[in-house]
Enzyme design. Structure first.
Site, PDB file in Angstrom:
ATOM      1  N   GLY A 269     -24.597   1.051  79.475  1.00  0.00           N
ATOM      2  CA  GLY A 269     -23.735   0.537  78.406  1.00  0.00           C
ATOM      3  C   GLY A 269     -24.066   1.220  77.095  1.00  0.00           C
ATOM      4  O   GLY A 269     -23.184   1.630  76.351  1.00  0.00           O
ATOM      5  N   GLU A 306     -28.626  -3.607  71.310  1.00  0.00           N
ATOM      6  CA  GLU A 306     -29.277  -2.330  70.949  1.00  0.00           C
ATOM      7  C   GLU A 306     -29.995  -2.437  69.613  1.00  0.00           C
ATOM      8  O   GLU A 306     -31.088  -1.892  69.445  1.00  0.00           O
ATOM      9  CB  GLU A 306     -28.248  -1.198  70.926  1.00  0.00           C
ATOM     10  CG  GLU A 306     -27.517  -0.984  72.243  1.00  0.00           C
ATOM     11  CD  GLU A 306     -28.433  -0.808  73.432  1.00  0.00           C
ATOM     12  OE1 GLU A 306     -29.492  -0.164  73.286  1.00  0.00           O
ATOM     13  OE2 GLU A 306     -28.106  -1.347  74.523  1.00  0.00           O
ATOM     14  N   HIS A 309     -33.318  -3.977  69.945  1.00  0.00           N
ATOM     15  CA  HIS A 309     -34.314  -3.047  70.494  1.00  0.00           C
ATOM     16  C   HIS A 309     -35.013  -2.220  69.400  1.00  0.00           C
ATOM     17  O   HIS A 309     -36.092  -1.688  69.637  1.00  0.00           O
ATOM     18  CB  HIS A 309     -33.635  -2.049  71.443  1.00  0.00           C
ATOM     19  CG  HIS A 309     -33.560  -2.493  72.871  1.00  0.00           C
ATOM     20  ND1 HIS A 309     -34.620  -3.027  73.555  1.00  0.00           N
ATOM     21  CD2 HIS A 309     -32.538  -2.431  73.777  1.00  0.00           C
ATOM     22  CE1 HIS A 309     -34.250  -3.287  74.803  1.00  0.00           C
ATOM     23  NE2 HIS A 309     -32.988  -2.936  74.962  1.00  0.00           N
TER      24      HIS A 309
HETATM   25 ZN   LIG Z   1     -31.588  -2.777  76.528  1.00  0.00          ZN
END
Ligand SMILES: [Zn+2]
Length: 833
Positions: A269, A306, A309
């Site tokens: 993704g 994201e 992260h």
């Molecule tokens: Zn991830």
């Protein structure tokens, strides 16, 4: 830190601290030339220097130490361990040194390392992009390096590119030098100390939005072609997530800028490269006027994931790959938390219930696995990128957060991130940090969830809660389902009063709440619940009083009991009928799944009878909601409307729904929330010429959502000619990033699935060569729907056992077991219609 017995790991005798990377890609020739200079600390004098490199053509290495340049005299490549060992005539002395290596490589089409991606513009011209994808261990395909997460270093990237192309990397541009020959060299600032799998560099004909200043962090969306008008939601979600996480973690964003880049060919993704996140196009770009709520939620979800992260993963990183599950589980948990703050009306914790359910479906199989397991080779981690890592991991963290309390949990996370910034951790470091802050036995509780597979069925009967392992069927061999979890269970009385918290172990606990009692109050527990007869009777009349996630959980648990032959279709239908008039789509999504599976189990005559039942249960909802938006619609009503139309127009075989779908398709009114449902209903009618129209609209779609809708709807036609044509196109015209999953979906078609599977299995070797790793197991997605023919199922199972997919085979084993569960379920349900 080193594991000397693991040959896949590098010794820590030489440790890098700073890379300077010089890369010159040739996009037309699909090659690149490069050079690295790496500041290292030689800790053990040696005449050998070993680092990771594969598929690179390297010259000699020069190591400059204490003013002397040492040039290597020999080079040995180990293909299995993906290392390059340079030999020197003399010993490299202890202390600081600079390693220099020149190399060349090929821009591959495997969507890993430094690879080539292409797209065709509306005028038919083809464009080429060179881009990177390094997780887990593919930085070594782009430049020689110490390619393990624990070798953190700074990376300074320099790209020499054709002057008309854009170039991006993890950090801001610091210089841009015109070389006078149609080329320019773009240099980027050094990154923070980070792992090699987070490095990114991208070259191509991109457009970009002006940078938005998010409290000092410049945020841009970078896109191929003429797609600037599709960037609004990603910008808004990205800016929100940056602020949300800076605040939640109480640590500023660790990068200097953030570019979010859409790449036309991409296996995952998205990828959390620090400051330069790459995305699959459909997960970043959207036209809100044409999109469904589900498609927009998906973008906000991936963006939040994201951005989370950047802290959890990039700033603090797992020491070795067995910790990857926590990295992903945590980001998957944080994405929902962030999205819930971004758009409270979306009620994403309820839709997360549906995602958790997909994990529960796998985790109730004997072929499940524990979340954490020993990782020796990079291949071992390939099986880790599955629903157990993402959805189970996130669900277990949510359960822990609710148990500890949101503030205590957040404080523990802050403590953990502060303590381990710029370094590496093991899973237990997080439990320790949460324990220090909360005083609760976090490690003890979590170990029962991390180191064994499965989950409990929590039963409330006679005023007592007890647990037993949940399983869809009896084991036929070894089982990874564990027992005796430490289960945080919350209960509450529907008559009012506070929620009670229990930590359920191997001994039953007494519940003192007044009847009727909800087990899994709030719906955040990662387990299935079952009620005794009296308890179920007490609650059955109050389904409308449950909170949305409690209701969704009740429906999905009922479906699980039916699917595992522990209850009857009538019991399930009673719950479905009790749902009544509410606007939350998630429970109806579970009902749709169940109805599809029941339908698969039946013969033609039974299907007609079942269609009448479906219309009786679901029909009133469409009469209530209508086809078009109404002033009374809630935020989620359009999503519910789509679910209802999808069931009625297919399994429900409702003539008026089928006719209306066709009218909308012919009138070119296929947009927004109803688009997917309308296309599925139209395709399933197999009208002459429709398949060709769908395919044409896929090829010439003007936005990524339309492209994916038409592509995936190809699987809903029932004609064999059409299904086999679509399969063929997966091997030729359809992007390799999509091919495996489209084949998997084609196999789920009730009429043509088995035929597609036979033709696919005949081209297995070709598929392995063409489709990217980590997407291959998707070709087996159709297995759980092969539930009406035992002989065929035997053939399918034998084939997939003989054609193992290595690290992805675990997923295939689970799909095989689900097929077996489905065969048992189908035999039982056929007797109940
Ligand atoms: Zn991830």
């Amino acid at each position: 830190m080193t594991s000397p017995t693991n040959p896949y790991r590098l010794a820590r005798s030489v440790v890098p601290s700073a890379y300077r990377i010089f890369i010159t890609p040739d996009l037309d020739a699909a090659t690149f030339a490069g050079r690295v200079e790496i500041d290292v600390d030689v800790r053990e004098p040696s005449s050998l220097l070993t680092l990771n490199a594969i598929e690179l053509d390297m010259g000699a290495a020069t190591v400059t130490a204490a003013g002397t340049a040492h040039r290597s005299t020999d080079l040995t490549i180990d293909e299995e361990f993906e290392t390059a060992t340079f030999s020197f005539d003399d010993v490299l002395p202890e202390g600081p040194a600079v390693v220099e290596i020149a190399f060349t490589g090929v821009l591959n089409d495997q969507l890993h390392g430094f690879y080539r991606s292409t797209y065709t513009d509306p005028e038919g011209a083809q464009h080429t992009i060179a881009t990177t994808q390094f997780e887990n261990t593919d930085a070594r395909r782009a430049f020689p390096c110490w390619d393990e997460p624990a070798f953190k270093a700074t990376f300074q990237v320099n790209l020499t590119v054709p002057s008309h192309l854009a170039a991006y990397s993890n950090s801001p541009e610091t210089s841009n030098v015109d070389l006078g020959n149609g080329q320019r060299t773009v240099s980027f600032a050094p990154t923070m100390a980070m792992s090699s799998y987070l490095v990114a560099f991208i070259v191509g004909p991109f457009g970009e939005t002006p940078a938005v200043d998010v409290d000092g962090v410049p945020l841009r969306i970078v896109y191929p072609g003429d797609n600037g008008h599709l960037t609004g939601l990603a910008l808004e979600a990205g800016a929100f997530a940056l602020r949300f996480f800076s605040d939640y973690f109480d640590i500023p964003y660790p990068g200097d800028k953030l570019d979010m880049v859409a790449i036309p060919d991409f296996t995952q993704g998205a990828m959390e490269n620090l400051g330069c996140i790459t995305y699959r196009v459909v997960d970043l770009l959207v036209d809100p006027a044409n999109a469904s709520l589900a498609e927009m939620k998906r973008i906000a979800k991936v963006v939040s994931h994201e951005v989370a992260h950047m802290w959890f993963g990039d700033l603090v990183t797992m020491e070795w790959w067995e910790g990857i599950w926590l990295n992903e589980a945590f980001a998957s948990f944080m994405e929902v938390l962030c999205q819930d703050a971004f758009r409270p009306a979306w009620k994403v914790w309820v839709s997360f219930g549906a995602e958790r359910d997909m994990a529960l479906e796998i985790d109730g199989l004997h072929a499940t696995r524990s979340m954490e397991y020993e990782v020796v080779s990079p291949e071992d981690t390939r099986g880790m990128f599955d629903r157990l890592t993402y959805e189970k991991g996130a669900a277990v963290l949510r359960m822990l957060e609710q148990y500890l309390g949101a503030t205590t949990f957040r404080d523990g996370i802050r403590h953990y991130l502060r303590k381990h910034s710029y370094s590496n951790t093991r899973t237990t470091d997080l439990w320790d940090a949460l324990e220090e802050v909360s005083g609760e036995p976090v490690r003890d509780v979590m170990n029962t969830w991390i180191y064994q597979g499965g989950y409990p069925l929590v039963t409330l009967e006679g005023g007592r809660l007890s647990q037993q392992p949940f399983a869809y069927g009896a084991p036929t061999g070894p089982s990874a389902i564990g027992k005796d979890w430490k289960v945080p269970v919350r209960t509450r009385s529907l008559s009012g009063g506070p929620t009670s918290s229990h930590l359920l172990g191997d001994q039953p606990v007494t519940v003192t709440d007044e009847a009727p009692v909800v087990v899994n109050a709030g719906g955040s527990g990662y387990f299935r619940s079952r009620y005794g007869r009296r308890e179920l009777e007490a609650i059955a009349d109050h389904i409308g009083e449950l909170e949305p996630l409690e209701r969704a959980t009740l429906v999905s648990d009922s479906w699980a009991l039916l699917y595992s032959s522990q209850s009857t279709l009538n019991e399930f239908l009673a719950i479905a009928k009790g749902l009544g008039d509410q606007d939350e789509p998630t429970p109806w999504g579970s009902v749709a799944t169940a109805f599809n599976f029941v339908n698969r189990a039946l013969d033609a005559e039974q299907r007609q009878r079942f269609a009448a039942i479906v219309r009786e249960v679901v029909g009133p909802q469409l009469r209530r909601l209508g086809w078009d938006a109404r002033p009374s619609d809630g935020e989620l009503t359009p999503q519910l409307r789509a679910v209802v139309i999808g069931i009625l127009g297919t399994v429900g075989d409702d003539p008026s729904v089928k006719a209306e779908a066709v009218a909308r398709f012919e009138g070119n009114r296929v947009t927004g929330d109803l688009a997917n449902a309308v296309l599925r209903v139209v395709a399933s009618q197999d009208r002459p010429g429709d398949y060709e129209t769908f395919y044409d609209r896929y090829r010439h779609a003007t936005n990524p959502q339309d492209e994916q809708r038409y592509l995936r709807s190809l699987a809903s036609f029932h004609e064999e000619r059409v299904a086999l044509d679509a399969l063929d196109k997966c091997f030729s015209e359809i992007r390799s990033q999509d091919a495996s999953s489209v084949i998997g979906i084609l196999c789920t078609n009730a009429a043509t699935g088995p035929s597609v599977w036979r033709h696919m299995s005949a081209r297995w070797d070709e598929a392995l060569e063409k489709f990217p790793l980590n997407t291959l197991s998707k070709m087996a997605l159709g297995l759980p729907t092969f539930i009406d023919d035992v002989a065929f199922a035997d053939q399918v199972e034998a084939f997939h056992r003989e054609h193992s997919l290595g690290g992805e085979q675990k997923t295939v084993e689970q799909l095989i077991e689900r097929m077996r569960v489905g065969l048992t379920f189908a035999a039982a349900v056929r007797q109940q219609i």
